[in-house]
Design an enzyme around this catalytic site. Structure first.
Site, PDB file in Angstrom:
ATOM      1  N   GLY A   1       0.850  -1.188   0.000  1.00 24.83           N
ATOM      2  CA  GLY A   1       0.000   0.000   0.000  1.00 24.83           C
ATOM      3  C   GLY A   1       0.888   1.241   0.000  1.00 24.83           C
ATOM      4  O   GLY A   1       2.108   1.157  -0.203  1.00 24.83           O
TER       5      GLY A   1
ATOM      6  N   GLY B   1       3.912   0.840   2.489  1.00 26.35           N
ATOM      7  CA  GLY B   1       4.983  -0.072   2.061  1.00 26.35           C
ATOM      8  C   GLY B   1       5.785   0.497   0.900  1.00 26.35           C
ATOM      9  O   GLY B   1       7.020   0.435   0.883  1.00 26.35           O
TER      10      GLY B   1
ATOM     11  N   ARG C   1     -16.012  12.145  12.371  1.00 24.74           N
ATOM     12  CA  ARG C   1     -16.734  10.934  11.961  1.00 24.74           C
ATOM     13  C   ARG C   1     -17.471  10.237  13.100  1.00 24.74           C
ATOM     14  O   ARG C   1     -18.590   9.760  12.920  1.00 24.74           O
ATOM     15  CB  ARG C   1     -15.734   9.943  11.361  1.00 24.74           C
ATOM     16  CG  ARG C   1     -15.305  10.376  10.000  1.00 24.74           C
ATOM     17  CD  ARG C   1     -14.303   9.431   9.421  1.00 24.74           C
ATOM     18  NE  ARG C   1     -13.964   9.933   8.097  1.00 24.74           N
ATOM     19  CZ  ARG C   1     -13.059   9.389   7.305  1.00 24.74           C
ATOM     20  NH1 ARG C   1     -12.385   8.328   7.705  1.00 24.74           N
ATOM     21  NH2 ARG C   1     -12.822   9.886   6.129  1.00 24.74           N
TER      22      ARG C   1
END
Ligand SMILES: Cc1cc2nc3c(=O)[nH]c(=O)nc-3n(C[C@H](O)[C@H](O)[C@H](O)COP(=O)(O)OP(=O)(O)OC[C@H]3O[C@@H](n4cnc5c(N)ncnc54)[C@H](O)[C@@H]3O)c2cc1C
Length: 457
Positions: free
Chosen positions: A55, A58, A330
């Protein structure tokens, strides 16, 4: 193959290796006599830096190693295609105060991050993180991330004076527009820029290779056991430094989550077995707007662009919960939706209950320009075109604030010597009890780079 026929497929293939071919790739040396440290006892495959996970975290770690020292061999092992992960699914954008931001500061970004995390944030780490965010976004722009652009930079009517600045939008809990975006496909676009940068910098990939165990006798990391998912074969691979960037674990909420199937927390589990701590495991984020059926994500950018939430009375109920209404953090919006449903002001019943998200007033042009991906998602999963109808939504498991315990933010090192971690798999409590929208892509690229530099050292 002649050079003129060399295409993108060849470019990608040139970066892929198998464990069997590691010694041929020139990046891993199984021959004792050639190994820089004189070889290892069993003649096992070895690499200077092994990164698990491809991702944003990485890939930025791998590139940071190569840019720091091009003589170091770097292999990224990933259990799927390198370009498939949570990073490529990210929609709304990536937070950071850049030279295109007018009237904002990294300190205000840090303040919002600490407040949004319910003050359970490591404040020193959050301040450093927000300071690094802007330069890291400039770096992403430089490597070719195709950000949406304004005619001129600047926010809230204050021009930065930089023509064609990276466009920024509001995200929940932010006091300024500081979320840099590419329509509502930011992760996909960022992912491909990161991947191209990794391939161009000589990073090699072991595709379909899954981390099973980390070997760290006496507190020193010496390598891992991988499994080739296609053949079922197991391989030990030695490394001088290891970076765990395997993402989060919210797939455990299997029927109500927005994350990919790979988000099963394997890296965190392996680190636990190797003796590391698991910080903040209780902090799991539920994103307010998951599609009713299955939980696929409708980005916060829908509310950032002006979308609003309605209960079964047609009321914008967020006015009863927070001064920022739909742009509250959120956790506040997710709890408000569940409260509306529990108190009978939702639609439907039981697990199928929902409220509505309405973006119709933004108009067709704006929706097609700024929110094309979520329009497609809504048609795909719910059969609804949000240009014409509001979309049924309910909170969905989205992000793991917890992860592998980090000892030092500056290099993302852990208590095990030679073992580093980054991105959603790691935890240094930057996000406390609630990550702000747009702070996670920033986390992936900022901590990925720090971990890569630490591993290179
Ligand atoms: C739908 C969606 C929308 C989002 N929108 C935003 C947004 O707008 N803004 C924002 O900031 N954040 C957003 N996020 C969150 C953000 O995308 C992620 O938190 C972030 O990208 C994580 O990056 P990562 O590199 O740590 O992990 P990932 O991108 O998940 O990568 C993990 C990697 O590890 C590999 N892996 C896992 N286990 C193993 C194993 N055992 N062996 C080998 N490889 C393994 C996987 O194959 C993958 O390559 C969104 C997330 C989702 C799901």
């Amino acid at each position: 193959m002649s050079e003129s026929n060399f295409n993108r497929r060849d470019f990608l293939k040139s970066a892929c290796i198998s464990v069997g071919a590691l010694s041929l790739s020139g990046c891993v040396d199984t021959d004792k006599s050639k190994s820089a440290d004189g070889g290892n006892e069993g003649g096992l495959p070895s690499v200077d830096v092994l990164v698990i996970g491809s991702g944003g975290a990485g890939l930025r770690a791998a590139v940071a190693v190569r840019k720091n020292n091009p003589n170091l061999s770097v292999v990224v092992a990933t259990k799927m295609m390198p370009s498939r992960n949570a990073t490529c699914m990210a929609e709304g954008g990536i937070n950071g105060v850049t030279s295109f931001s007018g009237g904002d500061s990294y300190k205000l970004h840090a303040y919002d991050t600490v407040k949004g995390g319910a003050y359970l944030v490591d404040q020193d780490a959050a301040i450093k993180f927000c300071e690094l965010a802007g330069p890291t976004i400039a770096e992403m722009d430089y490597i070719g991330t195709l950000f949406s652009r304004n005619a001129s930079g600047g926010v809230d009517g204050k021009e930065s004076g930089v023509p064609g600045g990276v466009a920024q939008r509001f995200m929940g809990g932010a006091s300024k527009k500081r979320c840099n975006y590419s329509a509502d496909k930011t992760g996909h676009i960022l992912m491909h820029a990161c991947f191209d940068d990794a391939v161009s910098n000589g990073v090699k990939f072991l595709i379909d290779h899954e981390l099973l165990e980390i070997s760290a006798p006496e507190g020193k990391c010496e390598g891992v056991v991988l499994r080739n998912i296609q053949t079922g074969d197991f391989y030990p691979v030695l490394c001088k430094a290891l970076v765990i960037a395997t993402g989060g674990y919210t797939r455990m909420f299997y029927n109500r989550t927005s994350v990919p199937y790979i988000a099963t927390g394997d890296g965190i589990a392996a680190a636990l077995r190797a003796g590391l701590g698991f910080s903040d495991p209780e902090m799991v984020q539920f994103h307010p707007t998951g599609i009713k059926s299955g939980g696929a994500l409708i980005t916060e950018a829908a509310r950032g662009e002006g979308g609003y939430l309605l209960n079964n009375k047609g009321e914008r109920f967020m006015k009863n919960y927070h001064e920022k209404m739909e742009l509250a953090p959120r956790d506040v919006v997710a709890r408000a939706i569940e409260t509306e449903i529990r108190e009978g002001r939702g639609y439907g019943e039981g697990l199928g209950a929902y409220v509505l998200l309405d973006v119709r007033h933004l108009g067709k042009d704006k929706i097609l320009k700024a929110l094309p991906k979520i329009r497609h998602t809504a048609i795909l999963f719910e059969g609804i075109d949000l240009i014409e109808q509001p979309i049924p939504i309910r909170p969905t498991a989205h992000y793991s604030m917890g992860g592998i315990e980090v000892s030092k933010f500056d290099d993302m090192s852990t208590k095990i010597s030679g073992l580093y971690t980054a991105g959603e798999a790691s935890c240094i409590s930057i996000h406390g009890a609630n990550r702000l929208g747009g702070n996670s892509l920033t986390d992936a690229v900022v901590t990925g780079k720090l971990a890569g530099l630490g591993a290179a050292d």
